[in-house]
Design an enzyme around this catalytic site. Structure first.
Site, short mmCIF file in Angstrom:
data_model
loop_
_atom_site.label_atom_id
_atom_site.label_comp_id
_atom_site.label_asym_id
_atom_site.label_seq_id
_atom_site.Cartn_x
_atom_site.Cartn_y
_atom_site.Cartn_z
N HIS A 72 -6.94 -6.90 -1.50
CA HIS A 72 -5.59 -6.36 -1.32
C HIS A 72 -5.05 -6.65 0.07
O HIS A 72 -3.84 -6.59 0.30
CB HIS A 72 -5.57 -4.85 -1.56
CG HIS A 72 -6.09 -4.46 -2.89
ND1 HIS A 72 -5.51 -4.90 -4.06
CD2 HIS A 72 -7.14 -3.70 -3.25
CE1 HIS A 72 -6.19 -4.41 -5.09
NE2 HIS A 72 -7.19 -3.69 -4.63
N HIS A 104 -5.22 -3.39 9.23
CA HIS A 104 -5.00 -4.40 8.19
C HIS A 104 -3.53 -4.83 8.18
O HIS A 104 -2.72 -4.28 8.94
CB HIS A 104 -5.42 -3.84 6.82
CG HIS A 104 -4.63 -2.64 6.43
ND1 HIS A 104 -5.04 -1.35 6.66
CD2 HIS A 104 -3.40 -2.52 5.85
CE1 HIS A 104 -4.13 -0.50 6.24
NE2 HIS A 104 -3.12 -1.18 5.75
N THR A 212 -0.04 3.66 1.20
CA THR A 212 0.84 2.77 0.42
C THR A 212 0.06 2.03 -0.66
O THR A 212 0.59 1.10 -1.28
CB THR A 212 1.56 1.76 1.33
OG1 THR A 212 0.58 0.90 1.93
CG2 THR A 212 2.36 2.46 2.41
O1 1SD Z 1 -3.39 -0.49 2.26
C1 1SD Z 1 -4.29 0.36 2.91
C2 1SD Z 1 -5.62 0.25 2.22
O2 1SD Z 1 -6.13 -1.04 2.39
C3 1SD Z 1 -6.55 1.19 2.79
O3 1SD Z 1 -6.76 0.80 4.12
C4 1SD Z 1 -5.94 2.55 2.73
C5 1SD Z 1 -6.82 3.55 3.38
O4 1SD Z 1 -7.99 3.67 2.64
O5 1SD Z 1 -4.74 2.56 3.43
C6 1SD Z 1 -3.78 1.76 2.90
S1 1SD Z 1 -2.33 1.98 3.88
O6 1SD Z 1 -1.62 3.16 3.43
O7 1SD Z 1 -2.71 2.04 5.28
N1 1SD Z 1 -1.38 0.77 3.65
ZN ZN Z 2 -1.31 -0.64 5.01
#
Ligand code: 1SD
Ligand code: ZN
Length: 268
Positions: A72, A104, A212
């Site tokens: 992802h 990320h 998200t």
């Molecule tokens: O998209 C991330 C996901 O990869 C994971 O890091 C999650 C936390 O477990 O967070 C989402 S986000 O809300 O930081 N986009």
């Molecule tokens: Zn994120």
């Protein structure tokens, strides 16, 4: 419902139609979802709340740094042997200390899309997230079910200035080893202060929202930098060559309704 099953299941989603996530993950239909459109941005005048957002220990070099293509996104886990060395956020809207877990990126099929948050309806080419959890809850997993469990920094990138930056370069040179889902590598650690959003003396818009990605947990104090950060078109092209699961070609979620939420502004 075991934790292992829950985590495995939470990996099962595609970006082809993010509006259907609620069928498998009911929380994704909640009233406090992210991302949202932010009706301000890019240098406009806002009312700054008292209480500075503070970045502590971000100059510390991690003891190790691991990157995974989780199907992802490209996700980086910096770790420190001594808990007291871990970077954390405090102040601003945060009631306590929020330690870094991972960071990320979210991107799109071309330079006109990719960010999750938008400023006055304008989407930029990429968004950087730094995920933090409230240390008093003991673990990331425990914090994930607490209303004030997470704080996520968002930084929007665009190629309009045509220049790169250190943190981006340090990750991008490793992308060749992360082409397929489940690819994972160790890299030579560098301090998170190599990302410009850290310690930037910037203004942040804060609101209450969610992860998200499924399960879309409504546990996040969002802090999105009002500044715009620079990346090159070449670098954007390179991250698009990282393959995602389900043949996805982007990894940003559709905008969510603001409902009764408000924005507040803090300086760092
Ligand atoms: O998209 C991330 C996901 O990869 C994971 O890091 C999650 C936390 O477990 O967070 C989402 S986000 O809300 O930081 N986009
Ligand atoms: Zn994120």
């Amino acid at each position: 419902f075991s934790l292992i099953w829950g985590l495995a299941k939470s990996q099962e989603f595609s970006y082809k139609d993010t509006t259907t996530w609620g069928q498998n993950y009911p929380t994704c239909n909640g009233n406090n979802q992210s991302p949202v459109d932010i009706p301000w941005g890019f240098g406009e005048t806002v009312i700054i709340q008292p209480g500075e957002l503070q970045w502590i220990n971000y100059g510390n070099i991690p003891d190790s740094m691991r990157i995974v293509n989780n199907g992802h996104t490209v996700q980086i886990y910096p770790t420190w042997v001594n808990a007291s060395d871990r970077p954390y956020l405090t102040g601003g809207p945060l009631g306590g200390q929020y330690v870094i877990e991972q960071f990320h990126f979210h991107w799109g099929q071309n330079d006109s899309v990719g960010s999750e948050h938008t400023f006055r309806g304008r989407r930029t080419a990429m968004e950087f997230h730094m995920v933090h959890w409230k240390s008093e809850y003991g673990t990331f997993e425990a914090a994930a079910s607490q209303a004030d469990g997470f704080a996520v920094i968002g930084a929007l990138y665009d190629p309009i200035f045509g220049k790169s930056s250190r943190g981006i370069e340090e990750i991008w040179r490793e992308l060749g080893g992360l082409r397929q889902p489940n690819d994972a590598i160790q890299i030579i650690p560098f301090p998170l202060s190599d990302f410009e959003v850290v310690n930037s003396r910037d203004t942040y818009v804060s609101y209450y929202g969610s992860l998200t990605t499924p399960g879309c947990n409504e546990v996040v104090t969002w802090l999105v930098a009002l500044d715009l950060f620079s990346i090159t078109s070449d670098e954007l092209q390179q991250i698009r060559s990282v393959q995602l699961g389900h043949g996805d070609t982007h990894n940003y979620r559709a905008l969510q309704n603001l409902n009764n939420r408000q924005f507040t502004y803090y300086q760092s």
